[in-house]
Design a protein around this motif. Structure first.
Motif, mmCIF file in Angstrom:
data_model
loop_
_atom_site.group_PDB
_atom_site.id
_atom_site.type_symbol
_atom_site.label_atom_id
_atom_site.label_comp_id
_atom_site.label_asym_id
_atom_site.label_seq_id
_atom_site.Cartn_x
_atom_site.Cartn_y
_atom_site.Cartn_z
ATOM 1 N N THR A 1 -13.002 18.208 -31.796
ATOM 2 C CA THR A 1 -12.558 18.407 -30.497
ATOM 3 C C THR A 1 -11.914 17.260 -29.900
ATOM 4 N N LEU A 2 -11.056 17.115 -28.877
ATOM 5 C CA LEU A 2 -10.465 16.272 -28.249
ATOM 6 C C LEU A 2 -11.730 15.487 -27.603
ATOM 7 N N VAL A 3 -11.658 14.047 -27.692
ATOM 8 C CA VAL A 3 -12.813 13.292 -26.970
ATOM 9 C C VAL A 3 -12.142 12.206 -26.250
ATOM 10 N N PRO A 4 -12.951 11.663 -25.198
ATOM 11 C CA PRO A 4 -12.204 10.434 -24.608
ATOM 12 C C PRO A 4 -12.278 9.283 -25.299
ATOM 13 N N LEU A 5 -11.283 8.389 -24.960
ATOM 14 C CA LEU A 5 -11.042 7.098 -25.607
ATOM 15 C C LEU A 5 -11.828 5.965 -24.635
ATOM 16 N N SER A 6 -12.181 5.111 -25.343
ATOM 17 C CA SER A 6 -13.058 3.945 -24.478
ATOM 18 C C SER A 6 -11.756 3.083 -24.059
ATOM 19 N N ALA A 7 -12.492 2.407 -22.740
ATOM 20 C CA ALA A 7 -11.259 1.774 -21.834
ATOM 21 C C ALA A 7 -10.737 0.595 -22.952
ATOM 22 N N ALA A 8 -11.591 0.118 -23.686
ATOM 23 C CA ALA A 8 -10.938 -1.209 -24.629
ATOM 24 C C ALA A 8 -9.952 -0.650 -25.370
ATOM 25 N N ALA A 9 -10.110 0.390 -26.224
ATOM 26 C CA ALA A 9 -9.125 1.062 -26.951
ATOM 27 C C ALA A 9 -7.710 1.335 -26.297
ATOM 28 N N ARG A 10 -7.852 1.364 -25.000
ATOM 29 C CA ARG A 10 -6.803 1.945 -24.271
ATOM 30 C C ARG A 10 -5.970 0.732 -23.476
ATOM 31 N N ASP A 11 -6.723 -0.442 -23.578
ATOM 32 C CA ASP A 11 -6.098 -1.635 -23.072
ATOM 33 C C ASP A 11 -4.874 -2.023 -23.438
ATOM 34 N N PRO A 12 -3.781 -2.066 -22.728
ATOM 35 C CA PRO A 12 -2.406 -2.166 -23.080
ATOM 36 C C PRO A 12 -2.313 -3.820 -23.652
ATOM 37 N N GLU A 13 -2.831 -4.844 -22.964
ATOM 38 C CA GLU A 13 -2.782 -6.052 -23.080
ATOM 39 C C GLU A 13 -3.502 -6.477 -24.467
ATOM 40 N N LEU A 14 -4.637 -5.851 -24.577
ATOM 41 C CA LEU A 14 -5.330 -5.932 -25.885
ATOM 42 C C LEU A 14 -4.265 -5.387 -27.043
ATOM 43 N N GLY A 15 -3.816 -4.353 -27.014
ATOM 44 C CA GLY A 15 -2.947 -3.562 -27.820
ATOM 45 C C GLY A 15 -1.835 -4.620 -28.169
ATOM 46 N N ARG A 16 -1.201 -5.307 -27.325
ATOM 47 C CA ARG A 16 -0.001 -6.042 -27.553
ATOM 48 C C ARG A 16 -0.530 -7.342 -28.160
ATOM 49 N N ARG A 17 -1.565 -7.829 -27.885
ATOM 50 C CA ARG A 17 -2.176 -9.036 -28.449
ATOM 51 C C ARG A 17 -2.710 -8.662 -30.159
ATOM 52 N N LEU A 18 -3.313 -7.745 -30.224
ATOM 53 C CA LEU A 18 -3.602 -7.446 -31.605
ATOM 54 C C LEU A 18 -2.278 -7.077 -32.562
ATOM 55 N N TRP A 19 -1.108 -6.620 -31.912
ATOM 56 C CA TRP A 19 -0.368 -6.152 -32.665
ATOM 57 C C TRP A 19 0.410 -7.438 -33.174
ATOM 58 N N GLU A 20 0.761 -8.172 -32.082
ATOM 59 C CA GLU A 20 1.523 -9.835 -32.520
ATOM 60 C C GLU A 20 0.575 -10.387 -33.478
ATOM 61 N N ARG A 21 -0.711 -10.452 -33.232
ATOM 62 C CA ARG A 21 -1.697 -11.197 -34.052
ATOM 63 C C ARG A 21 -1.638 -10.789 -35.718
ATOM 64 N N SER A 22 -1.374 -9.281 -35.648
ATOM 65 C CA SER A 22 -1.435 -8.772 -36.918
ATOM 66 C C SER A 22 -0.135 -8.886 -37.666
ATOM 67 N N GLU A 23 0.964 -9.039 -36.853
ATOM 68 C CA GLU A 23 2.278 -9.530 -37.289
ATOM 69 C C GLU A 23 2.196 -10.768 -38.087
ATOM 70 N N GLN A 24 1.824 -11.545 -37.243
ATOM 71 C CA GLN A 24 1.672 -13.036 -37.699
ATOM 72 C C GLN A 24 0.743 -12.983 -39.159
ATOM 73 N N LEU A 25 0.035 -12.277 -39.148
ATOM 74 C CA LEU A 25 -0.895 -12.456 -40.143
ATOM 75 C C LEU A 25 -0.497 -11.801 -41.537
ATOM 76 N N VAL A 26 0.396 -10.597 -41.281
ATOM 77 C CA VAL A 26 1.015 -10.173 -42.545
ATOM 78 C C VAL A 26 2.371 -10.377 -42.780
ATOM 79 N N GLY A 27 2.807 -11.462 -41.753
ATOM 80 C CA GLY A 27 4.135 -11.811 -42.133
ATOM 81 C C GLY A 27 5.265 -10.796 -41.534
#
Length: 296
Positions: A269-295
């Motif tokens: 069923t559809l379930v609610p997401l945690s606040a941390a998963a929905r945090d746009p600032e954390l999302g941006r930072r994770l994306w940019e850090r991941s790009e740095q790591l994989v080149g």
């Protein structure tokens, strides 16, 4: 009415890439998709084992269109080679299912802790490299498999090697949070794309998979016993990701999990997401850090 695998429609003409498809949730997912006419690419680290699974699926479902693509999610070179091979044809759905759990502390060649590298970073790179193939599909979708334990996870993007106090459970939970944050950020970024990829999430609840046997010592014994006594079957655990991969009209950012108490078992069923998963600032930072790591 409870959703089961019997409600999956005809998948003929659609191509699915399933990582970690030789056992557990990935194997069940590949089997159900192949049984309904989908072309299924088993993206696995052990190609010989993958071929055994492919042969098993063909025997169970004569005419099943199943092929093996070798990919080691801890090796960027392997990911690039697999993506180049897979990307020669359109991909309709990528199921980021593979994962490791409860391993001791180690650091990969990229300087990241092993759970984070295998569970998140490898899938981040694979998704990016397969994006052109996905965009050739009329309705591309990426399913990222996380865990209810992501709600307990904490991401320290300044210490991806985990030089602080390490526990396998904390590292695993952090990697599952990374899965959830990545999937939501992908959905967010695809909103402005002229050929958007639908990014959705799923978690299997508490399921008795080979992961339950990975722990060592007393912890490992307890995990195996608890898995046998209390966890639901891989067939039930795979239902949320099968729903996420095949249900028509699923909105970007949807999160699918079991409907039972605490989300540990039950039907999807559809379930609610945690606040941390929905945090746009954390999302941006994770994306940019991941790009740095994989080149990337």
């Amino acid at each position: 009415m409870n959703w089961t695998a019997e409600r999956i429609g005809d998948q003929k003409g659609r191509t699915f890439v399933v990582t970690g498809a030789t056992s557990g949730l990935g194997l069940v997912t590949a089997r159900e998709l192949a049984a309904r006419g989908g072309r299924v690419l088993l993206a696995v680290r052990d190609a010989a084992r993958g071929e055994d699974v492919a042969a098993l699926l063909r025997r169970a479902h004569p005419g099943a269109d199943v092929a093996v693509r070798r990919v080691d999610l801890l090796d960027l070179g392997s990911i690039r080679r697999a993506a180049a091979e897979i990307g020669s044809e359109p991909v309709d759905v990528l199921v980021n299912n593979a994962g490791i759990s409860m391993v001791g502390h180690s650091v990969t060649a990229l300087g990241t802790e092993r759970h984070f590298a295998a569970n998140h970073l490898g899938h981040f790179a694979l998704t990016a490299l397969l994006a052109p193939a996905l965009r050739r599909s009329p309705a591309p979708r990426v399913v990222t498999v996380t865990s209810y334990l992501h709600e307990k996870g904490e991401l320290d993007l300044d210490d991806v090697a985990w030089t602080r106090k390490y526990t396998p459970l904390a590292a695993y939970s952090a990697s599952k949070l990374a899965n959830a944050v990545f999937a939501v950020e992908l959905a967010r970024r695809e909103e402005s794309s002229p050929t958007p990829i639908t990014s959705v999430l799923a978690h299997p609840g508490y399921s008795n998979t080979p992961m339950q046997s990975k722990g060592s010592g007393l912890t490992g014994i307890l995990m195996r016993v608890a898995g046998r006594l209390f966890a639901q079957s891989p067939e039930m655990g795979a239902l949320p990701q099968l729903f996420a991969a095949t249900e028509p009209g699923l909105a970007a950012g949807s999160y699918v999990g079991p409907d039972g108490r605490g989300g540990r078992s039950g039907h999807p069923t559809l379930v609610p997401l945690s606040a941390a998963a929905r945090d746009p600032e954390l999302g941006r930072r994770l994306w940019e850090r991941s790009e740095q790591l994989v080149g990337g």
